[in-house]
Design a protein around this motif. Structure first.
Motif, PDB file in Angstrom:
ATOM      1  N   PRO A   5      15.628 -35.249  65.165  1.00 30.70           N
ATOM      2  CA  PRO A   5      15.599 -34.038  65.996  1.00 30.70           C
ATOM      3  C   PRO A   5      14.323 -33.922  66.810  1.00 30.70           C
ATOM      4  CG  PRO A   5      16.075 -33.473  63.717  1.00 30.70           C
ATOM      5  CD  PRO A   5      15.792 -34.943  63.767  1.00 30.70           C
ATOM      6  N   GLN A   6      13.217 -34.373  66.275  1.00 33.07           N
ATOM      7  CA  GLN A   6      11.968 -34.238  67.006  1.00 33.07           C
ATOM      8  C   GLN A   6      11.995 -35.035  68.304  1.00 33.07           C
ATOM      9  OE1 GLN A   6       8.833 -35.234  64.305  1.00 33.07           O
ATOM     10  NE2 GLN A   6       8.933 -33.282  63.256  1.00 33.07           N
ATOM     11  N   PHE A   7      12.333 -36.308  68.252  1.00 32.22           N
ATOM     12  CA  PHE A   7      12.271 -37.074  69.498  1.00 32.22           C
ATOM     13  C   PHE A   7      13.430 -36.733  70.418  1.00 32.22           C
ATOM     14  CE2 PHE A   7      14.914 -40.507  67.572  1.00 32.22           C
ATOM     15  CZ  PHE A   7      15.660 -40.929  68.657  1.00 32.22           C
ATOM     16  N   MET A   8      14.567 -36.361  69.840  1.00 28.99           N
ATOM     17  CA  MET A   8      15.700 -35.996  70.698  1.00 28.99           C
ATOM     18  C   MET A   8      15.549 -34.585  71.265  1.00 28.99           C
ATOM     19  SD  MET A   8      18.928 -37.890  68.891  1.00 28.99           S
ATOM     20  CE  MET A   8      20.048 -37.376  70.176  1.00 28.99           C
ATOM     21  N   GLU A   9      14.957 -33.701  70.526  1.00 27.79           N
ATOM     22  CA  GLU A   9      14.753 -32.337  71.030  1.00 27.79           C
ATOM     23  C   GLU A   9      13.841 -32.322  72.245  1.00 27.79           C
ATOM     24  OE1 GLU A   9      16.305 -29.524  70.276  1.00 27.79           O
ATOM     25  OE2 GLU A   9      17.491 -30.626  68.809  1.00 27.79           O
ATOM     26  N   THR A  10      12.923 -33.250  72.312  1.00 20.52           N
ATOM     27  CA  THR A  10      12.018 -33.325  73.459  1.00 20.52           C
ATOM     28  C   THR A  10      12.473 -34.365  74.484  1.00 20.52           C
ATOM     29  OG1 THR A  10      10.599 -34.921  72.307  1.00 20.52           O
ATOM     30  CG2 THR A  10      10.029 -32.586  72.075  1.00 20.52           C
ATOM     31  N   ALA A  11      13.662 -34.920  74.280  1.00 21.82           N
ATOM     32  CA  ALA A  11      14.219 -35.952  75.160  1.00 21.82           C
ATOM     33  C   ALA A  11      13.259 -37.127  75.326  1.00 21.82           C
ATOM     34  CB  ALA A  11      14.614 -35.375  76.510  1.00 21.82           C
ATOM     35  N   SER A  12      12.577 -37.464  74.246  1.00 29.89           N
ATOM     36  CA  SER A  12      11.667 -38.606  74.254  1.00 29.89           C
ATOM     37  C   SER A  12      12.457 -39.896  74.058  1.00 29.89           C
ATOM     38  CB  SER A  12      10.629 -38.473  73.142  1.00 29.89           C
ATOM     39  OG  SER A  12       9.829 -37.349  73.350  1.00 29.89           O
ATOM     40  N   ASN A  13      11.885 -40.973  74.514  1.00 27.71           N
ATOM     41  CA  ASN A  13      12.503 -42.285  74.363  1.00 27.71           C
ATOM     42  C   ASN A  13      11.868 -43.034  73.204  1.00 27.71           C
ATOM     43  OD1 ASN A  13      14.107 -41.863  76.664  1.00 27.71           O
ATOM     44  ND2 ASN A  13      12.428 -42.504  77.982  1.00 27.71           N
ATOM     45  N   VAL A  14      12.545 -44.080  72.765  1.00 26.80           N
ATOM     46  CA  VAL A  14      12.023 -44.968  71.728  1.00 26.80           C
ATOM     47  C   VAL A  14      12.113 -46.386  72.282  1.00 26.80           C
ATOM     48  CG1 VAL A  14      12.305 -45.832  69.374  1.00 26.80           C
ATOM     49  CG2 VAL A  14      12.808 -43.428  69.881  1.00 26.80           C
ATOM     50  N   VAL A  15      11.010 -47.110  72.223  1.00 29.61           N
ATOM     51  CA  VAL A  15      10.972 -48.504  72.651  1.00 29.61           C
ATOM     52  C   VAL A  15      10.725 -49.348  71.410  1.00 29.61           C
ATOM     53  CG1 VAL A  15       9.773 -50.229  74.054  1.00 29.61           C
ATOM     54  CG2 VAL A  15      10.090 -47.900  74.935  1.00 29.61           C
ATOM     55  N   ILE A  16      11.703 -50.189  71.081  1.00 30.56           N
ATOM     56  CA  ILE A  16      11.596 -51.076  69.924  1.00 30.56           C
ATOM     57  C   ILE A  16      11.468 -52.487  70.469  1.00 30.56           C
ATOM     58  CG2 ILE A  16      12.656 -51.867  67.787  1.00 30.56           C
ATOM     59  CD1 ILE A  16      14.362 -49.277  67.846  1.00 30.56           C
ATOM     60  N   GLU A  17      10.327 -53.101  70.187  1.00 31.37           N
ATOM     61  CA  GLU A  17      10.081 -54.444  70.710  1.00 31.37           C
ATOM     62  C   GLU A  17       9.790 -55.417  69.588  1.00 31.37           C
ATOM     63  OE1 GLU A  17       5.904 -54.540  72.653  1.00 31.37           O
ATOM     64  OE2 GLU A  17       6.591 -52.464  72.844  1.00 31.37           O
ATOM     65  N   GLY A  18      10.088 -56.680  69.844  1.00 32.30           N
ATOM     66  CA  GLY A  18       9.847 -57.732  68.870  1.00 32.30           C
ATOM     67  C   GLY A  18      10.677 -58.940  69.239  1.00 32.30           C
ATOM     68  N   CYS A  19      10.385 -60.056  68.592  1.00 29.97           N
ATOM     69  CA  CYS A  19      11.122 -61.276  68.916  1.00 29.97           C
ATOM     70  C   CYS A  19      12.529 -61.208  68.314  1.00 29.97           C
ATOM     71  CB  CYS A  19      10.364 -62.520  68.444  1.00 29.97           C
ATOM     72  SG  CYS A  19      10.436 -62.812  66.678  1.00 29.97           S
ATOM     73  N   ALA A  20      13.330 -62.209  68.612  1.00 24.84           N
ATOM     74  CA  ALA A  20      14.700 -62.272  68.103  1.00 24.84           C
ATOM     75  C   ALA A  20      14.691 -62.248  66.577  1.00 24.84           C
ATOM     76  CB  ALA A  20      15.386 -63.532  68.610  1.00 24.84           C
ATOM     77  N   GLY A  21      15.616 -61.493  66.006  1.00 28.13           N
ATOM     78  CA  GLY A  21      15.777 -61.477  64.558  1.00 28.13           C
ATOM     79  C   GLY A  21      14.844 -60.552  63.799  1.00 28.13           C
ATOM     80  N   THR A  22      14.077 -59.723  64.498  1.00 28.74           N
ATOM     81  CA  THR A  22      13.131 -58.845  63.799  1.00 28.74           C
ATOM     82  C   THR A  22      13.757 -57.540  63.320  1.00 28.74           C
ATOM     83  OG1 THR A  22      12.386 -57.926  65.913  1.00 28.74           O
ATOM     84  CG2 THR A  22      11.077 -59.742  64.969  1.00 28.74           C
ATOM     85  N   GLY A  23      14.970 -57.244  63.776  1.00 29.05           N
ATOM     86  CA  GLY A  23      15.646 -56.033  63.329  1.00 29.05           C
ATOM     87  C   GLY A  23      15.659 -54.906  64.344  1.00 29.05           C
ATOM     88  N   ILE A 143       7.661 -48.887  68.883  1.00 27.99           N
ATOM     89  CA  ILE A 143       7.717 -49.582  67.595  1.00 27.99           C
ATOM     90  C   ILE A 143       7.695 -51.072  67.868  1.00 27.99           C
ATOM     91  CG2 ILE A 143       9.054 -49.956  65.489  1.00 27.99           C
ATOM     92  CD1 ILE A 143      10.395 -47.181  66.091  1.00 27.99           C
ATOM     93  N   ASP A 144       6.656 -51.748  67.414  1.00 21.33           N
ATOM     94  CA  ASP A 144       6.541 -53.195  67.577  1.00 21.33           C
ATOM     95  C   ASP A 144       6.875 -53.849  66.241  1.00 21.33           C
ATOM     96  OD1 ASP A 144       5.901 -55.834  68.025  1.00 21.33           O
ATOM     97  OD2 ASP A 144       3.924 -55.425  68.876  1.00 21.33           O
ATOM     98  N   LEU A 145       7.982 -54.582  66.211  1.00 21.55           N
ATOM     99  CA  LEU A 145       8.417 -55.226  64.972  1.00 21.55           C
ATOM    100  C   LEU A 145       7.840 -56.629  64.800  1.00 21.55           C
ATOM    101  CD1 LEU A 145      12.131 -54.042  64.812  1.00 21.55           C
ATOM    102  CD2 LEU A 145      10.124 -53.090  63.669  1.00 21.55           C
ATOM    103  N   GLY A 146       7.027 -57.057  65.748  1.00 19.28           N
ATOM    104  CA  GLY A 146       6.307 -58.315  65.601  1.00 19.28           C
ATOM    105  C   GLY A 146       7.129 -59.541  65.908  1.00 19.28           C
ATOM    106  N   ASP A 147       6.750 -60.648  65.242  1.00 21.48           N
ATOM    107  CA  ASP A 147       7.359 -61.928  65.593  1.00 21.48           C
ATOM    108  C   ASP A 147       7.961 -62.672  64.410  1.00 21.48           C
ATOM    109  OD1 ASP A 147       5.043 -62.614  64.295  1.00 21.48           O
ATOM    110  OD2 ASP A 147       4.201 -63.789  65.931  1.00 21.48           O
ATOM    111  N   VAL A 148       8.208 -61.977  63.296  1.00 17.29           N
ATOM    112  CA  VAL A 148       8.818 -62.623  62.141  1.00 17.29           C
ATOM    113  C   VAL A 148      10.336 -62.464  62.245  1.00 17.29           C
ATOM    114  CG1 VAL A 148       9.037 -62.635  59.628  1.00 17.29           C
ATOM    115  CG2 VAL A 148       6.803 -62.235  60.679  1.00 17.29           C
ATOM    116  N   ASN A 149      11.024 -63.581  62.395  1.00 15.57           N
ATOM    117  CA  ASN A 149      12.475 -63.578  62.493  1.00 15.57           C
ATOM    118  C   ASN A 149      13.047 -63.401  61.088  1.00 15.57           C
ATOM    119  OD1 ASN A 149      15.246 -64.316  62.658  1.00 15.57           O
ATOM    120  ND2 ASN A 149      14.829 -65.488  64.508  1.00 15.57           N
ATOM    121  N   VAL A 150      13.443 -62.177  60.767  1.00 14.93           N
ATOM    122  CA  VAL A 150      13.929 -61.834  59.433  1.00 14.93           C
ATOM    123  C   VAL A 150      15.234 -62.567  59.134  1.00 14.93           C
ATOM    124  CG1 VAL A 150      14.687 -59.934  57.945  1.00 14.93           C
ATOM    125  CG2 VAL A 150      12.782 -59.601  59.518  1.00 14.93           C
TER     126      VAL A 150
END
Length: 158
Positions: A5-23, A143-150
């Protein structure tokens, strides 16, 4: 109050970055599922599929207005595989219009292998690229999920 609700109530975006397979997609799916549980409209689409859908509608002589309206209305839009393929001027114009319609009104979750600093060049480097990057990243939760391909890591453990 929960994260959704917090990020959606303010119409904020989420950027999730990371290499392939990080989730990235998995995490974005969790956010969307929680939004749905809270009776919020959510939609998942891969950017290549969105652009293909737009092209198919254009082939039937329909304008971009219908697809823009469709994707602008969701309270949470998950755009997966953001800029993994090259985009042309038509794609950039379309994405600019979509992002402009959602800006400060609806939340967008971007899943990408590229940092926002790399988006500008991948979006053609012009004024529209400036505007899109600014609208998507300004005030966004990153959110940076890094470079570990889970996926690969789990497969090796079997």
């Amino acid at each position: 109050m929960a994260l959704i609700p917090q990020f959606m109530e303010t119409a904020s975006n989420v950027v999730i970055e990371g290499c392939a397979g990080t989730g990235k997609s998995f995490l974005a799916c969790c956010l969307a599922k929680q939004a749905c549980r809270m009776r919020r409209s959510a939609r998942y689409v891969r950017l290549p599929d969105l652009l293909m859908e737009r092209d198919e509608l254009a082939a039937t002589e329909r304008s971009d207005a219908k697809i823009l309206k469709k994707y602008a209305r969701y309270e949470l839009l998950r755009l997966d595989e953001w800029l993994t393929e090259d985009v042309d001027d038509t794609d950039i114009n379309f994405l600019f219009e979509l992002i402009e319609r959602r800006y400060a009104a609806k939340s967008t979750v971007i899943c990408t292998q590229y940092t926002p600093a790399e988006w500008h060049g991948r979006l053609g480097g012009g004024v529209q690229a400036d505007a899109m990057v600014d609208r998507l990243v300004h005030g966004a939760i990153r959110i940076d999920l890094g470079d570990v391909n889970v996926r690969k890591l789990l497969a090796e453990r079997k």
